[in-house]
Design a protein around this motif. Structure first.
Motif, PDB file in Angstrom:
ATOM      1  N   SER A  56       6.090 -26.982   5.033  1.00 58.86           N
ATOM      2  CA  SER A  56       6.112 -27.751   3.994  1.00 58.86           C
ATOM      3  C   SER A  56       5.312 -28.915   4.058  1.00 58.86           C
ATOM      4  O   SER A  56       5.159 -29.434   4.963  1.00 58.86           O
ATOM      5  CB  SER A  56       7.310 -28.257   3.973  1.00 58.86           C
ATOM      6  N   VAL A  57       4.891 -29.553   3.149  1.00 57.07           N
ATOM      7  CA  VAL A  57       4.406 -30.772   3.199  1.00 57.07           C
ATOM      8  C   VAL A  57       5.308 -31.628   2.889  1.00 57.07           C
ATOM      9  O   VAL A  57       5.536 -32.368   2.572  1.00 57.07           O
ATOM     10  CB  VAL A  57       3.608 -31.025   2.237  1.00 57.07           C
ATOM     11  N   ALA A  58       5.018 -30.752   2.796  1.00 59.81           N
ATOM     12  CA  ALA A  58       5.469 -30.507   3.252  1.00 59.81           C
ATOM     13  C   ALA A  58       6.165 -29.759   2.832  1.00 59.81           C
ATOM     14  O   ALA A  58       6.563 -29.890   2.148  1.00 59.81           O
ATOM     15  CB  ALA A  58       5.616 -30.965   3.215  1.00 59.81           C
ATOM     16  N   LEU A  59       6.278 -29.160   3.429  1.00 60.95           N
ATOM     17  CA  LEU A  59       7.214 -28.463   3.001  1.00 60.95           C
ATOM     18  C   LEU A  59       6.930 -27.122   3.095  1.00 60.95           C
ATOM     19  O   LEU A  59       6.506 -26.581   2.916  1.00 60.95           O
ATOM     20  CB  LEU A  59       7.256 -28.640   1.829  1.00 60.95           C
ATOM     21  N   GLY A  60       7.052 -25.221   3.697  1.00 59.27           N
ATOM     22  CA  GLY A  60       7.102 -24.279   3.776  1.00 59.27           C
ATOM     23  C   GLY A  60       6.899 -23.175   3.886  1.00 59.27           C
ATOM     24  O   GLY A  60       6.703 -22.829   3.328  1.00 59.27           O
ATOM     25  N   ASP A 211      24.748 -15.438  -0.076  1.00 60.43           N
ATOM     26  CA  ASP A 211      25.916 -14.773  -0.661  1.00 60.43           C
ATOM     27  C   ASP A 211      27.175 -15.621  -0.626  1.00 60.43           C
ATOM     28  O   ASP A 211      28.216 -15.169  -0.149  1.00 60.43           O
ATOM     29  CB  ASP A 211      26.194 -13.454   0.067  1.00 60.43           C
ATOM     30  N   GLY A 212      27.126 -16.847  -1.073  1.00 63.98           N
ATOM     31  CA  GLY A 212      28.382 -17.561  -1.151  1.00 63.98           C
ATOM     32  C   GLY A 212      28.366 -18.961  -0.614  1.00 63.98           C
ATOM     33  O   GLY A 212      27.330 -19.569  -0.427  1.00 63.98           O
ATOM     34  N   ASN A 213      29.573 -19.466  -0.329  1.00 64.98           N
ATOM     35  CA  ASN A 213      29.737 -20.889  -0.076  1.00 64.98           C
ATOM     36  C   ASN A 213      29.248 -21.425   1.263  1.00 64.98           C
ATOM     37  O   ASN A 213      28.739 -22.531   1.320  1.00 64.98           O
ATOM     38  CB  ASN A 213      31.216 -21.273  -0.263  1.00 64.98           C
ATOM     39  N   PRO A 214      29.453 -20.722   2.377  1.00 61.28           N
ATOM     40  CA  PRO A 214      29.007 -21.331   3.636  1.00 61.28           C
ATOM     41  C   PRO A 214      27.527 -21.696   3.590  1.00 61.28           C
ATOM     42  O   PRO A 214      26.718 -20.981   2.993  1.00 61.28           O
ATOM     43  CB  PRO A 214      29.257 -20.224   4.666  1.00 61.28           C
ATOM     44  N   VAL A 215      27.185 -22.811   4.197  1.00 62.31           N
ATOM     45  CA  VAL A 215      25.789 -23.241   4.284  1.00 62.31           C
ATOM     46  C   VAL A 215      25.362 -23.081   5.743  1.00 62.31           C
ATOM     47  O   VAL A 215      25.879 -23.755   6.624  1.00 62.31           O
ATOM     48  CB  VAL A 215      25.628 -24.707   3.826  1.00 62.31           C
ATOM     49  N   TRP A 216      24.442 -22.175   5.975  1.00 59.38           N
ATOM     50  CA  TRP A 216      24.058 -21.833   7.339  1.00 59.38           C
ATOM     51  C   TRP A 216      22.809 -22.560   7.813  1.00 59.38           C
ATOM     52  O   TRP A 216      22.548 -22.623   9.016  1.00 59.38           O
ATOM     53  CB  TRP A 216      23.806 -20.328   7.437  1.00 59.38           C
ATOM     54  N   ILE A 217      22.012 -23.053   6.875  1.00 62.17           N
ATOM     55  CA  ILE A 217      20.699 -23.603   7.215  1.00 62.17           C
ATOM     56  C   ILE A 217      20.506 -24.945   6.523  1.00 62.17           C
ATOM     57  O   ILE A 217      20.865 -25.109   5.357  1.00 62.17           O
ATOM     58  CB  ILE A 217      19.571 -22.647   6.750  1.00 62.17           C
ATOM     59  N   MET A 218      19.930 -25.898   7.257  1.00 67.26           N
ATOM     60  CA  MET A 218      19.554 -27.173   6.653  1.00 67.26           C
ATOM     61  C   MET A 218      18.026 -27.255   6.660  1.00 67.26           C
ATOM     62  O   MET A 218      17.405 -27.440   7.702  1.00 67.26           O
ATOM     63  CB  MET A 218      20.143 -28.360   7.436  1.00 67.26           C
ATOM     64  N   TYR A 219      17.453 -27.084   5.493  1.00 66.42           N
ATOM     65  CA  TYR A 219      15.993 -27.216   5.370  1.00 66.42           C
ATOM     66  C   TYR A 219      15.655 -28.697   5.346  1.00 66.42           C
ATOM     67  O   TYR A 219      16.119 -29.434   4.480  1.00 66.42           O
ATOM     68  CB  TYR A 219      15.506 -26.522   4.102  1.00 66.42           C
ATOM     69  N   TYR A 220      14.811 -29.112   6.284  1.00 65.15           N
ATOM     70  CA  TYR A 220      14.584 -30.550   6.440  1.00 65.15           C
ATOM     71  C   TYR A 220      13.386 -31.065   5.640  1.00 65.15           C
ATOM     72  O   TYR A 220      13.398 -32.176   5.126  1.00 65.15           O
ATOM     73  CB  TYR A 220      14.408 -30.897   7.918  1.00 65.15           C
ATOM     74  N   ALA A 221      12.335 -30.262   5.542  1.00 60.09           N
ATOM     75  CA  ALA A 221      11.163 -30.690   4.778  1.00 60.09           C
ATOM     76  C   ALA A 221      11.322 -30.259   3.322  1.00 60.09           C
ATOM     77  O   ALA A 221      12.204 -29.468   2.990  1.00 60.09           O
ATOM     78  CB  ALA A 221       9.892 -30.100   5.382  1.00 60.09           C
ATOM     79  N   GLU A 391      11.202 -25.864   6.771  1.00 60.80           N
ATOM     80  CA  GLU A 391      11.599 -26.318   8.104  1.00 60.80           C
ATOM     81  C   GLU A 391      13.103 -26.167   8.294  1.00 60.80           C
ATOM     82  O   GLU A 391      13.886 -27.126   8.179  1.00 60.80           O
ATOM     83  CB  GLU A 391      11.182 -27.768   8.318  1.00 60.80           C
ATOM     84  N   PRO A 392      13.557 -24.956   8.614  1.00 63.33           N
ATOM     85  CA  PRO A 392      14.997 -24.681   8.686  1.00 63.33           C
ATOM     86  C   PRO A 392      15.630 -25.027  10.030  1.00 63.33           C
ATOM     87  O   PRO A 392      15.212 -24.526  11.066  1.00 63.33           O
ATOM     88  CB  PRO A 392      15.066 -23.166   8.439  1.00 63.33           C
ATOM     89  N   PHE A 393      16.637 -25.862   9.974  1.00 61.29           N
ATOM     90  CA  PHE A 393      17.403 -26.224  11.174  1.00 61.29           C
ATOM     91  C   PHE A 393      18.744 -25.497  11.149  1.00 61.29           C
ATOM     92  O   PHE A 393      19.397 -25.398  10.110  1.00 61.29           O
ATOM     93  CB  PHE A 393      17.623 -27.729  11.233  1.00 61.29           C
ATOM     94  N   LYS A 426       3.193 -36.927   6.495  1.00 59.39           N
ATOM     95  CA  LYS A 426       2.755 -36.783   5.093  1.00 59.39           C
ATOM     96  C   LYS A 426       3.546 -35.711   4.356  1.00 59.39           C
ATOM     97  O   LYS A 426       2.998 -34.910   3.610  1.00 59.39           O
ATOM     98  CB  LYS A 426       1.258 -36.483   5.031  1.00 59.39           C
ATOM     99  N   SER A 427       4.835 -35.695   4.595  1.00 62.84           N
ATOM    100  CA  SER A 427       5.681 -34.713   3.934  1.00 62.84           C
ATOM    101  C   SER A 427       6.998 -35.349   3.526  1.00 62.84           C
ATOM    102  O   SER A 427       7.494 -36.233   4.212  1.00 62.84           O
ATOM    103  CB  SER A 427       5.948 -33.545   4.888  1.00 62.84           C
ATOM    104  N   LEU A 428       7.537 -34.879   2.427  1.00 61.40           N
ATOM    105  CA  LEU A 428       8.859 -35.322   2.015  1.00 61.40           C
ATOM    106  C   LEU A 428       9.915 -34.614   2.842  1.00 61.40           C
ATOM    107  O   LEU A 428       9.663 -33.589   3.463  1.00 61.40           O
ATOM    108  CB  LEU A 428       9.078 -35.002   0.530  1.00 61.40           C
ATOM    109  N   THR A 429      11.119 -35.164   2.840  1.00 56.90           N
ATOM    110  CA  THR A 429      12.238 -34.515   3.507  1.00 56.90           C
ATOM    111  C   THR A 429      13.294 -34.142   2.481  1.00 56.90           C
ATOM    112  O   THR A 429      13.185 -34.452   1.296  1.00 56.90           O
ATOM    113  CB  THR A 429      12.897 -35.445   4.554  1.00 56.90           C
TER     114      THR A 429
END
Length: 516
Positions: A56-60, A211-221, A391-393, A426-429
């Motif tokens: 990403s620039v950020a972003l992907g 597929d639903g409520n749990p959030v497994w990934i935090m995309y940072y950019a 940028e998946p954490f 030079k990327s947003l978060t």
């Protein structure tokens, strides 16, 4: 199906610009760019699709896992490791981090560099001075960490990006990731009256769900997709960015008379076209049209909004407004021609600023806009745009210190850490802010303005995350690419693409996802 691009990550597959894997940015396929998928994808020619688009620039993009990894994920995984005893939850420690337990953080060593993460680690160490932090960075995420997932002793926090990104769909389906809901519901690092989830940009939480409520990934950019152009060149034509398609054709005709093509794009990788075409479809027909396409619903591609937008883009070809030779250009060649003023508009992601920095003139005045619509009958207002995370954490389910991994992310999602990231790369978060008081590059400044104009009208098509082959090879190359080269009509392209989508929907070997 992995995460994403772009990306960029992001770029669809690039490594190099702003993409998660890139050195700099990651473009859909570039080595050295950051594409929408850029987080871990492998591009047809690049080293992996960092998915989506998607560093990403950020972003992907999303790399295809090896069979050994699939086998490893399928196993229960060794004896595992004992969890660190949780600490006491307090106002200063809302996640209950054990203040003496080691926290291990493995970062993808790509275009964003290591410094932003190392700076955030220093804050963790300051907050928990008795804890040891083991920090490392590698470009070989899968080969380095696959054995550890198999043995049941993975790190506490992983930046799962780059050409060797582990397949997110496999990790989720094998219950190998921790649900990040505790992080999202925790007080934000800056303001205890706000939850972390309330400080994030639109779509970030949803992108981390399968597929639903749990959030497994935090995309940072965070990547902004749209139509990129030189404000200086547009001003020289005495024109403003066109909001309707009649206005777009008028601007392109004026440019043509000056010897300038209206458009160019990555002809060899026509899945760049959706960066502006998909949000245009959403603007014209409403976001539910894109949801139906993502869900592989029967006849989704036959919606009147899709027909109108395909015919609009085809008109660019029919009227000679596309730069001659564009179908044979790759992403770098098309961006270079555009930067040289040979074409006015190009569909792209925000990584393009970093990826094309060596060819964009100093006085170019780079800008991005949401796509033009058809007319006043469109369902959504002008300014409707596509923007999404890269940028998946992840925090592994069998991490020894998952609270520590989530706390490190909570720190990274603070205003100070977000500003630090944006200043350095030079990327947003994903943090909805973090730009006040810092000097923004022209493209980044324009991207921020576009997001502000969009407000809640931000779209996030998931096809490129969920069905990589369908999106890139079939819809992109065999559908849109053939149409824009004039080899098939819009009606033929729609029929062909709907057939591809139907085949994917019926393929039981493919994991299917749906908007909830």
């Amino acid at each position: 199906m992995g995460s994403t691009s772009g990306e960029h990550t992001t770029t669809p597959e690039g490594i190099g610009t702003t993409s998660p894997e890139g050195v700099g940015t990651t473009s859909p396929e570039g080595v050295g760019t950051t594409s929408p998928e850029g987080v871990g994808t492998t591009s047809p020619e690049g080293v992996g699709r960092r998915s989506l688009i998607k560093r990403s620039v950020a972003l992907g993009l999303v790399s295809v896992p090896t069979m050994s990894f699939l086998s490893a994920c399928a196993s229960s995984g060794g004896g595992g490791q004992e969890k660190a005893k949780a600490g006491k939850k307090t106002k200063q420690n809302p996640l209950g981090v054990n203040d003496t337990a080691q926290m291990e953080f493995v970062l993808f060593d790509g275009g964003f560099g290591k410094e932003y993460a190392q700076d955030a680690v220093k804050i963790y160490q300051k907050d928990f001075p008795k804890a040891k932090v083991k920090f490392s960075a590698t470009q070989k995420i899968q080969s380095t960490l696959q054995p550890r997932f198999n043995q049941g002793n993975p790190p506490d926090l992983i930046d799962n990006s780059g050409a060797e990104q582990m397949d997110m769909g496999v990790l989720v389906s094998r219950n190998q990731l921790a649900d990040l809901t505790p992080l999202l519901d925790a007080p934000s690092y800056d303001d205890p009256s706000k939850k972390v989830r309330d400080t994030l940009r639109p779509g970030i939480v949803e992108m981390g769900q399968f597929d639903g409520n749990p959030v497994w990934i935090m995309y940072y950019a965070y990547t902004v997709y749209g139509v990129w152009y030189s404000q200086k060149l547009l001003d020289s034509l005495d024109e403003k960015y066109p909001e309707t398609w009649d206005e777009m054709l008028k601007v392109c005709e004026k440019a043509k008379k000056k010897g300038i093509a209206g458009w160019t794009y990555a002809g060899k990788y026509p899945y760049y076209l959706p960066f502006s075409l998909y949000p245009m479809i959403g603007k014209v027909g409403g976001r539910e049209v894109l949801d139906a396409i993502d869900n592989l619903e029967p006849n989704a591609w036959k919606h009147p909004a899709v027909k109108a937008c395909f015919e609009a883009y085809y008109e660019l070809y029919k009227k000679g407004y596309v730069l001659k030779g564009t179908p044979g250009l790759d992403h770098i060649q098309s961006q270079t021609a555009w930067a040289q003023g040979k074409a006015l508009f190009i569909p792209n992601g925000s990584w393009v600023e970093n990826e094309s920095a060596n060819v964009i003139p100093a006085d170019f005045d780079l800008a991005v806009s949401a796509p033009s619509g058809i007319d006043s009958s469109d369902k959504m207002p002008f300014g409707t745009i596509w923007a999404s995370g890269g940028e998946p954490f992840i925090v592994p389910a069998k991490a020894q210190n998952p609270q520590g991994g989530m706390e490190q992310l909570r720190i990274m999602l603070s205003e100070a850490s977000s500003k630090n990231f944006t200043t350095k790369v030079k990327s947003l978060t994903a943090f909805n802010g973090g730009t006040t008081g810092i000097s923004l590059t022209p493209g980044l400044k324009s991207g921020v303005a576009a997001l502000e104009k969009a407000g809640s009208n931000v779209l996030n098509p998931r096809l490129q995350d969920w069905y990589v082959q369908l999106e890139k090879e079939k819809i992109g190359v065999s559908g849109l690419g053939e149409m824009m080269a004039g080899r098939i009509t819009p009606a033929e392209a729609i029929k062909r693409i709907q057939g591809f989508a139907d085949e994917t929907a019926k393929d039981t070997s493919i994991k299917h996802y749906k908007h909830q």
